[in-house]
Design a protein around this motif. Structure first.
Motif, mmCIF file in Angstrom:
data_model
loop_
_atom_site.group_PDB
_atom_site.id
_atom_site.type_symbol
_atom_site.label_atom_id
_atom_site.label_comp_id
_atom_site.label_asym_id
_atom_site.label_seq_id
_atom_site.Cartn_x
_atom_site.Cartn_y
_atom_site.Cartn_z
ATOM 1 N N UNK A 5 -17.730 -24.853 6.951
ATOM 2 C CA UNK A 5 -17.616 -24.636 5.401
ATOM 3 C C UNK A 5 -16.284 -23.640 5.874
ATOM 4 N N UNK A 6 -15.480 -24.210 4.890
ATOM 5 C CA UNK A 6 -14.431 -23.533 4.974
ATOM 6 C C UNK A 6 -13.800 -22.734 3.782
ATOM 7 N N UNK A 7 -13.175 -21.513 3.864
ATOM 8 C CA UNK A 7 -13.067 -20.870 2.082
ATOM 9 C C UNK A 7 -11.798 -19.975 2.630
ATOM 10 N N UNK A 8 -11.225 -19.901 1.321
ATOM 11 C CA UNK A 8 -10.075 -18.654 1.570
ATOM 12 C C UNK A 8 -8.837 -19.444 1.174
ATOM 13 N N UNK A 9 -8.998 -20.488 0.665
ATOM 14 C CA UNK A 9 -7.335 -21.472 0.610
ATOM 15 C C UNK A 9 -7.220 -21.091 -0.517
ATOM 16 N N UNK A 10 -5.916 -21.911 -1.319
ATOM 17 C CA UNK A 10 -5.174 -21.538 -2.334
ATOM 18 C C UNK A 10 -3.606 -21.437 -2.405
ATOM 19 N N UNK A 11 -3.117 -20.569 -3.539
ATOM 20 C CA UNK A 11 -1.880 -20.276 -3.663
ATOM 21 C C UNK A 11 -1.187 -19.410 -3.267
ATOM 22 N N UNK A 12 0.105 -19.453 -2.149
ATOM 23 C CA UNK A 12 0.355 -17.960 -1.738
ATOM 24 C C UNK A 12 2.001 -18.579 -2.261
ATOM 25 N N UNK A 13 3.561 -17.034 -2.587
ATOM 26 C CA UNK A 13 4.107 -16.924 -1.796
ATOM 27 C C UNK A 13 5.343 -17.736 -1.177
ATOM 28 N N UNK A 14 5.686 -18.014 -0.770
ATOM 29 C CA UNK A 14 6.701 -17.945 0.988
ATOM 30 C C UNK A 14 6.543 -15.981 1.110
#
Length: 119
Positions: A5-14
């Protein structure tokens, strides 16, 4: 068969950072190779990083260039710390467990977590 089970993804700026975590259902044995792979839209899944659980030796794809760190987190989890992210790192990131080959995935996968690098 999904057992990780993965977690921690999302949107991040360059230029930003993100930490992914992969939890196994039980203790990870020393013979295991824990790896991270990713798949961008329209591309094949590719190797990102791997760790030999028993020795904690790590392996990285050339495109990582010192930006990512794979490490153990307790007895049943592995993390991927990603720094200085760029839009080309946008992909679904998958955790994998194998026992035989660093650069060839084993049979056990997670469901994946989306990482999007965008301003």
């Amino acid at each position: 068969q999904v057992q990780l089970k993965e977690s921690g993804g999302g949107l991040v700026e360059p230029g930003g950072s993100m930490r992914l975590s992969c939890e196994a259902p039980g203790r990870i044995f020393s013979s295991s190779i824990m790896g991270w792979y990713r798949q961008a839209p329209g591309k094949e899944r590719e190797f990102v990083a791997a760790l030999r659980w028993g020795t904690q030796r790590t392996y990285y794809a050339p495109f990582v260039k010192g930006r990512f760190t794979i490490s153990r987190d307790g007895a049943s989890a592995v993390t991927l710390q990603m720094n200085n992210l760029n839009p080309e790192d946008t992909a679904v990131y998958y955790c994998n467990r194998g026992t035989t080959d660093i650069y060839v995935p084993g049979p056990t996968w997670g469901q994946g977590t989306q990482v999007t690098v965008s301003s």
